[in-house]
Write a protein that holds these residues in place. Structure first.
Motif, mmCIF file in Angstrom:
data_model
loop_
_atom_site.group_PDB
_atom_site.id
_atom_site.type_symbol
_atom_site.label_atom_id
_atom_site.label_comp_id
_atom_site.label_asym_id
_atom_site.label_seq_id
_atom_site.Cartn_x
_atom_site.Cartn_y
_atom_site.Cartn_z
ATOM 1 N N ASP A 1 1.753 8.850 -3.231
ATOM 2 C CA ASP A 1 2.500 7.971 -2.328
ATOM 3 C C ASP A 1 1.595 7.256 -1.334
ATOM 4 O O ASP A 1 1.973 6.245 -0.757
ATOM 5 C CB ASP A 1 3.545 8.767 -1.536
ATOM 6 C CG ASP A 1 4.631 9.330 -2.416
ATOM 7 O OD1 ASP A 1 4.954 8.703 -3.439
ATOM 8 O OD2 ASP A 1 5.155 10.405 -2.085
ATOM 9 N N LEU A 2 0.414 7.811 -1.107
ATOM 10 C CA LEU A 2 -0.511 7.228 -0.145
ATOM 11 C C LEU A 2 -1.422 6.235 -0.855
ATOM 12 O O LEU A 2 -2.299 6.618 -1.612
ATOM 13 C CB LEU A 2 -1.350 8.321 0.525
ATOM 14 C CG LEU A 2 -0.558 9.300 1.382
ATOM 15 C CD1 LEU A 2 -1.442 10.465 1.807
ATOM 16 C CD2 LEU A 2 0.023 8.603 2.583
ATOM 17 N N THR A 3 -1.190 4.977 -0.558
ATOM 18 C CA THR A 3 -1.998 3.927 -1.167
ATOM 19 C C THR A 3 -2.693 3.119 -0.081
ATOM 20 O O THR A 3 -2.296 3.138 1.089
ATOM 21 C CB THR A 3 -1.122 2.968 -2.002
ATOM 22 O OG1 THR A 3 -0.221 2.285 -1.112
ATOM 23 C CG2 THR A 3 -0.345 3.718 -3.074
ATOM 24 N N LYS A 4 -3.717 2.408 -0.485
ATOM 25 C CA LYS A 4 -4.437 1.537 0.434
ATOM 26 C C LYS A 4 -3.473 0.532 1.046
ATOM 27 O O LYS A 4 -3.469 0.319 2.263
ATOM 28 C CB LYS A 4 -5.566 0.824 -0.300
ATOM 29 C CG LYS A 4 -6.288 -0.199 0.538
ATOM 30 C CD LYS A 4 -7.264 -1.000 -0.275
ATOM 31 C CE LYS A 4 -7.811 -2.121 0.587
ATOM 32 N NZ LYS A 4 -8.388 -3.191 -0.156
ATOM 33 N N ASP A 5 -2.645 -0.080 0.220
ATOM 34 C CA ASP A 5 -1.708 -1.082 0.714
ATOM 35 C C ASP A 5 -0.722 -0.496 1.719
ATOM 36 O O ASP A 5 -0.444 -1.102 2.757
ATOM 37 C CB ASP A 5 -0.944 -1.730 -0.446
ATOM 38 C CG ASP A 5 -1.825 -2.609 -1.312
ATOM 39 O OD1 ASP A 5 -2.891 -3.070 -0.824
ATOM 40 O OD2 ASP A 5 -1.458 -2.846 -2.472
ATOM 41 N N LEU A 6 -0.175 0.678 1.412
ATOM 42 C CA LEU A 6 0.772 1.310 2.329
ATOM 43 C C LEU A 6 0.112 1.616 3.666
ATOM 44 O O LEU A 6 0.663 1.321 4.733
ATOM 45 C CB LEU A 6 1.345 2.593 1.726
ATOM 46 C CG LEU A 6 2.230 3.411 2.670
ATOM 47 C CD1 LEU A 6 3.479 2.633 3.065
ATOM 48 C CD2 LEU A 6 2.594 4.741 2.040
ATOM 49 N N LEU A 7 -1.073 2.216 3.622
ATOM 50 C CA LEU A 7 -1.756 2.574 4.865
ATOM 51 C C LEU A 7 -2.119 1.339 5.684
ATOM 52 O O LEU A 7 -1.946 1.331 6.910
ATOM 53 C CB LEU A 7 -2.995 3.416 4.561
ATOM 54 C CG LEU A 7 -2.690 4.793 3.962
ATOM 55 C CD1 LEU A 7 -3.983 5.480 3.543
ATOM 56 C CD2 LEU A 7 -1.913 5.657 4.938
ATOM 57 N N ASN A 8 -2.586 0.283 5.030
ATOM 58 C CA ASN A 8 -2.888 -0.954 5.760
ATOM 59 C C ASN A 8 -1.621 -1.583 6.328
ATOM 60 O O ASN A 8 -1.637 -2.134 7.430
ATOM 61 C CB ASN A 8 -3.646 -1.940 4.875
ATOM 62 C CG ASN A 8 -5.124 -1.629 4.828
ATOM 63 O OD1 ASN A 8 -5.722 -1.234 5.817
ATOM 64 N ND2 ASN A 8 -5.722 -1.785 3.658
ATOM 65 N N GLU A 9 -0.511 -1.487 5.603
ATOM 66 C CA GLU A 9 0.767 -2.004 6.097
ATOM 67 C C GLU A 9 1.216 -1.240 7.349
ATOM 68 O O GLU A 9 1.680 -1.831 8.319
ATOM 69 C CB GLU A 9 1.832 -1.903 5.004
ATOM 70 C CG GLU A 9 3.155 -2.513 5.376
ATOM 71 C CD GLU A 9 4.159 -2.448 4.233
ATOM 72 O OE1 GLU A 9 5.353 -2.313 4.538
ATOM 73 O OE2 GLU A 9 3.750 -2.531 3.061
ATOM 74 N N ILE A 10 1.055 0.066 7.326
ATOM 75 C CA ILE A 10 1.406 0.887 8.495
ATOM 76 C C ILE A 10 0.536 0.492 9.687
ATOM 77 O O ILE A 10 1.034 0.347 10.814
ATOM 78 C CB ILE A 10 1.267 2.388 8.173
ATOM 79 C CG1 ILE A 10 2.349 2.805 7.175
ATOM 80 C CG2 ILE A 10 1.346 3.231 9.452
ATOM 81 C CD1 ILE A 10 2.147 4.189 6.578
ATOM 82 N N LEU A 11 -0.746 0.303 9.440
ATOM 83 C CA LEU A 11 -1.644 -0.115 10.520
ATOM 84 C C LEU A 11 -1.206 -1.456 11.104
ATOM 85 O O LEU A 11 -1.198 -1.645 12.331
ATOM 86 C CB LEU A 11 -3.086 -0.187 10.029
ATOM 87 C CG LEU A 11 -3.733 1.149 9.651
ATOM 88 C CD1 LEU A 11 -5.109 0.921 9.044
ATOM 89 C CD2 LEU A 11 -3.802 2.078 10.845
ATOM 90 N N ARG A 12 -0.799 -2.391 10.249
ATOM 91 C CA ARG A 12 -0.307 -3.684 10.727
ATOM 92 C C ARG A 12 0.992 -3.521 11.509
ATOM 93 O O ARG A 12 1.173 -4.126 12.571
ATOM 94 C CB ARG A 12 -0.090 -4.647 9.563
ATOM 95 C CG ARG A 12 -1.348 -5.303 9.040
ATOM 96 C CD ARG A 12 -1.033 -6.441 8.069
ATOM 97 N NE ARG A 12 -0.289 -6.004 6.897
ATOM 98 C CZ ARG A 12 -0.825 -5.445 5.810
ATOM 99 N NH1 ARG A 12 -2.133 -5.254 5.752
ATOM 100 N NH2 ARG A 12 -0.073 -5.093 4.787
ATOM 101 N N ASP A 13 1.914 -2.689 10.989
ATOM 102 C CA ASP A 13 3.194 -2.469 11.663
ATOM 103 C C ASP A 13 3.014 -1.932 13.077
ATOM 104 O O ASP A 13 3.817 -2.218 13.968
ATOM 105 C CB ASP A 13 4.073 -1.494 10.866
ATOM 106 C CG ASP A 13 4.596 -2.083 9.573
ATOM 107 O OD1 ASP A 13 4.495 -3.319 9.380
ATOM 108 O OD2 ASP A 13 5.097 -1.304 8.740
#
Length: 96
Positions: free
Chosen positions: A70-82
């Motif tokens: 479930d932990l992907t680069k895209d998800l983590l970067n999206e969370i950082l942006r959020d």
């Protein structure tokens, strides 16, 4: 909740304010069985969500995903942006 060991169940912190708030919410809703929809309704209720402590929020954040897939680069970067975290970025590291 699953621990890091495969399929090993662990009990949540019994005295957690989060579970206390969740129990109180469902008790006032006269819900006998907590469905996934009712569970999500609690989290989509801003008033109830604001009753969670920072520790509760961290506990949810750290345990809600099923596993490493479930932990992907895209998800983590999206969370950082959020969260407007501009000084961090997740990169791929295939050889690590």
């Amino acid at each position: 909740m699953l621990s890091k060991k495969k399929n090993e169940l662990i009990k949540p912190h019994i005295h957690s304010q989060f579970f206390h708030n969740l129990s109180n919410y469902f008790a006032t809703q006269t819900i006998e069985i907590i469905t996934p929809q009712a569970f999500m309704q609690f989290f989509r209720n801003t008033e109830k969500l604001n009753q969670l402590t920072p520790e509760d929020r961290t506990e949810i954040f750290r345990t809600v995903l099923l596993g490493s897939s479930d932990l992907t680069k895209d998800l983590l970067n999206e969370i950082l942006r959020d969260y407007s975290v501009e000084h961090l970025e997740v990169i791929d590291c295939k050889s690590c």
